[in-house]
Design a protein around this motif. Structure first.
Motif, PDB file in Angstrom:
ATOM      1  N   TYR A 115      68.261  91.700   5.904  1.00  0.00           N
ATOM      2  CA  TYR A 115      67.821  90.307   5.994  1.00  0.00           C
ATOM      3  C   TYR A 115      67.524  89.807   4.581  1.00  0.00           C
ATOM      4  O   TYR A 115      67.239  90.605   3.676  1.00  0.00           O
ATOM      5  CB  TYR A 115      66.576  90.194   6.880  1.00  0.00           C
ATOM      6  N   HIS A 143      58.472  87.733   7.917  1.00  0.00           N
ATOM      7  CA  HIS A 143      58.227  88.711   8.993  1.00  0.00           C
ATOM      8  C   HIS A 143      56.965  89.512   8.701  1.00  0.00           C
ATOM      9  O   HIS A 143      56.065  89.612   9.535  1.00  0.00           O
ATOM     10  CB  HIS A 143      59.430  89.650   9.164  1.00  0.00           C
ATOM     11  N   ARG A 186      64.647  80.438   9.973  1.00  0.00           N
ATOM     12  CA  ARG A 186      65.570  81.136  10.877  1.00  0.00           C
ATOM     13  C   ARG A 186      66.601  80.168  11.461  1.00  0.00           C
ATOM     14  O   ARG A 186      67.769  80.510  11.641  1.00  0.00           O
ATOM     15  CB  ARG A 186      64.793  81.798  12.012  1.00  0.00           C
ATOM     16  N   TYR A 206      58.410  85.425  19.714  1.00  0.00           N
ATOM     17  CA  TYR A 206      58.357  84.070  19.130  1.00  0.00           C
ATOM     18  C   TYR A 206      57.588  83.106  20.051  1.00  0.00           C
ATOM     19  O   TYR A 206      56.729  82.349  19.589  1.00  0.00           O
ATOM     20  CB  TYR A 206      59.772  83.520  18.911  1.00  0.00           C
ATOM     21  N   HIS A 212      57.865  96.976  20.170  1.00  0.00           N
ATOM     22  CA  HIS A 212      58.887  96.524  19.207  1.00  0.00           C
ATOM     23  C   HIS A 212      58.875  97.430  17.966  1.00  0.00           C
ATOM     24  O   HIS A 212      59.932  97.868  17.496  1.00  0.00           O
ATOM     25  CB  HIS A 212      58.550  95.067  18.875  1.00  0.00           C
ATOM     26  N   ARG A 224      66.910  97.238   7.403  1.00  0.00           N
ATOM     27  CA  ARG A 224      67.342  95.869   7.093  1.00  0.00           C
ATOM     28  C   ARG A 224      66.179  94.876   7.122  1.00  0.00           C
ATOM     29  O   ARG A 224      66.303  93.762   6.645  1.00  0.00           O
ATOM     30  CB  ARG A 224      68.511  95.429   7.968  1.00  0.00           C
TER      31      ARG A 224
HETATM   32  C1  HEM Z   1      52.742  91.639  15.015  1.00  0.00           C
HETATM   33  C2  HEM Z   1      53.755  92.446  14.828  1.00  0.00           C
HETATM   34  C3  HEM Z   1      55.215  92.001  14.828  1.00  0.00           C
HETATM   35  C4  HEM Z   1      55.801  90.849  15.237  1.00  0.00           C
HETATM   36  C5  HEM Z   1      55.111  89.625  15.854  1.00  0.00           C
HETATM   37  C6  HEM Z   1      57.225  90.967  15.002  1.00  0.00           C
HETATM   38  C7  HEM Z   1      58.176  90.004  15.314  1.00  0.00           C
HETATM   39  C8  HEM Z   1      59.530  90.129  15.115  1.00  0.00           C
HETATM   40  C9  HEM Z   1      60.521  89.171  15.521  1.00  0.00           C
HETATM   41  C10 HEM Z   1      60.207  87.865  16.257  1.00  0.00           C
HETATM   42  C11 HEM Z   1      61.730  89.629  15.118  1.00  0.00           C
HETATM   43  C12 HEM Z   1      63.075  88.937  15.345  1.00  0.00           C
HETATM   44  C13 HEM Z   1      63.594  88.401  14.032  1.00  0.00           C
HETATM   45  C14 HEM Z   1      64.698  87.404  14.260  1.00  0.00           C
HETATM   46  O1  HEM Z   1      65.769  87.792  14.711  1.00  0.00           O
HETATM   47  O2  HEM Z   1      64.451  86.219  13.995  1.00  0.00           O
HETATM   48  C15 HEM Z   1      61.519  90.885  14.449  1.00  0.00           C
HETATM   49  C16 HEM Z   1      62.511  91.665  13.880  1.00  0.00           C
HETATM   50  C17 HEM Z   1      62.308  92.937  13.406  1.00  0.00           C
HETATM   51  N1  HEM Z   1      61.106  93.600  13.315  1.00  0.00           N
HETATM   52 FE1  HEM Z   1      59.312  92.912  13.861  1.00  0.00          FE
HETATM   53  N2  HEM Z   1      57.477  92.184  14.427  1.00  0.00           N
HETATM   54  C18 HEM Z   1      56.268  92.846  14.310  1.00  0.00           C
HETATM   55  C19 HEM Z   1      56.061  94.105  13.783  1.00  0.00           C
HETATM   56  C20 HEM Z   1      57.057  94.931  13.335  1.00  0.00           C
HETATM   57  C21 HEM Z   1      56.839  96.292  12.859  1.00  0.00           C
HETATM   58  C22 HEM Z   1      55.460  96.973  12.751  1.00  0.00           C
HETATM   59  C23 HEM Z   1      58.072  96.781  12.531  1.00  0.00           C
HETATM   60  C24 HEM Z   1      58.448  98.142  11.982  1.00  0.00           C
HETATM   61  C25 HEM Z   1      57.854  99.268  12.299  1.00  0.00           C
HETATM   62  C26 HEM Z   1      59.050  95.742  12.783  1.00  0.00           C
HETATM   63  C27 HEM Z   1      60.402  95.840  12.545  1.00  0.00           C
HETATM   64  C28 HEM Z   1      61.335  94.860  12.792  1.00  0.00           C
HETATM   65  C29 HEM Z   1      62.768  95.002  12.529  1.00  0.00           C
HETATM   66  C30 HEM Z   1      63.463  96.228  11.947  1.00  0.00           C
HETATM   67  C31 HEM Z   1      63.364  93.807  12.921  1.00  0.00           C
HETATM   68  C32 HEM Z   1      64.864  93.466  12.863  1.00  0.00           C
HETATM   69  C33 HEM Z   1      65.522  93.902  14.153  1.00  0.00           C
HETATM   70  C34 HEM Z   1      67.006  93.612  14.150  1.00  0.00           C
HETATM   71  O3  HEM Z   1      67.583  93.406  13.101  1.00  0.00           O
HETATM   72  O4  HEM Z   1      67.591  93.579  15.246  1.00  0.00           O
HETATM   73  N3  HEM Z   1      58.396  94.634  13.286  1.00  0.00           N
HETATM   74  N4  HEM Z   1      60.161  91.182  14.472  1.00  0.00           N
END
Ligand code: HEM
Ligand code: HEM
Length: 194
Positions: A6, A14, A66, A94, A155, A173
């Protein structure tokens, strides 16, 4: 093994969202230990509101970025059911974050307290003071916060499984690092660009 990443604003927004959600939740747990009506409890709640307004700004920037210039990546290869589950999870996160951005200021206004931003300015109230309504909104706000934490935990567990079990580069990523080695542009690859 996917090599796209990204873009930087998406990463920053994020991880800023993650930090703010965890901090806002922690502050709310903290004031439960403080005596009702005490100055430290009021200060913790005022800090929650200031950081909450910052959270709203970050969320608005994230949704705008986004929807416009933000880089979107195709899902990693895998069963269609998992791809759909990931998409549903992101959509649900979201929607719930937006619900927090709406219920928070309504909660504060119905409680009759100021929507102040770090002592710099105060927004006008969104509702007239109404203690009964404030209690209902507060229950909804607190319940959604719990659901967000549970979903975000699942998640995050999925992101870690991608990293340690499937080793497909999905976690990387969303982490800072070098640009893709082959210099390939990361472009929307799925038909609907999601
Ligand atoms: C309050 C905690 C979190 C929220 C609200 C959150 C929210 C989100 C959202 C909404 C997306 C979608 C992004 C998009 O396509 O626009 C996303 C993607 C992602 N998040 Fe989180 N996230 C959180 C915590 C975390 C944590 C702790 C990790 C790692 C351990 C993580 C790893 C990722 C990754 C790798 C993606 C990309 C997934 C992909 O490419 O398909 N997130 N997150
Ligand atoms: C994802 C972001 C947020 C999380 C995780 C969060 C979390 C919480 C939690 C757990 C509570 C306690 C609920 C209960 O008593 O059951 C709470 C209360 C509250 N939150 Fe949030 N919140 C967020 C965003 C916001 C925003 C954006 C605002 C306003 C700008 C806000 C304003 C308030 C207010 C006024 C209360 C009630 C304080 C009182 O008891 O007087 N919150 N929040």
């Amino acid at each position: 093994m996917t090599q796209e990443r990204y873009d930087r604003p998406t990463l920053v927004l994020h991880w800023l969202t993650v930090a703010l959600v965890l901090t806002l939740w922690s502050i709310a747990q903290l004031w439960d230990w403080l005596p009702r009506g005490s100055a430290p409890r009021h200060a913790a709640q005022a800090l929650h509101v200031s950081l909450g307004l910052l959270f709203i700004l970050v969320l608005a920037a994230r949704l705008t970025w986004r929807a416009t210039a933000g880089r979107r990546l195709a899902p990693p290869p895998g069963p269609r059911s998992l791809v759909l589950a990931a998409r549903a999870m992101h959509g649900a996160l979201y929607l719930l974050l937006i619900a927090m951005a709406i219920s928070g200021p309504l909660n504060r206004s119905a409680g009759g307290d100021p929507l102040g931003f770090f002592g710099l300015f105060t927004l006008p109230p969104l509702l007239a003071k109404n203690k009964a309504l404030a209690e209902t909104i507060n229950d909804v706000h607190g319940t959604i916060a719990t659901i967000i934490l549970i979903l975000a935990g699942l998640h995050a567990a999925a992101a870690l499984a991608h990293h340690y079990l499937w080793r497909d580069g999905v976690l990387a990523r969303m982490l800072p690092g070098r640009a893709p080695r082959d210099g390939a542009a990361a472009v929307p690859l799925s038909p609907d660009g999601s």
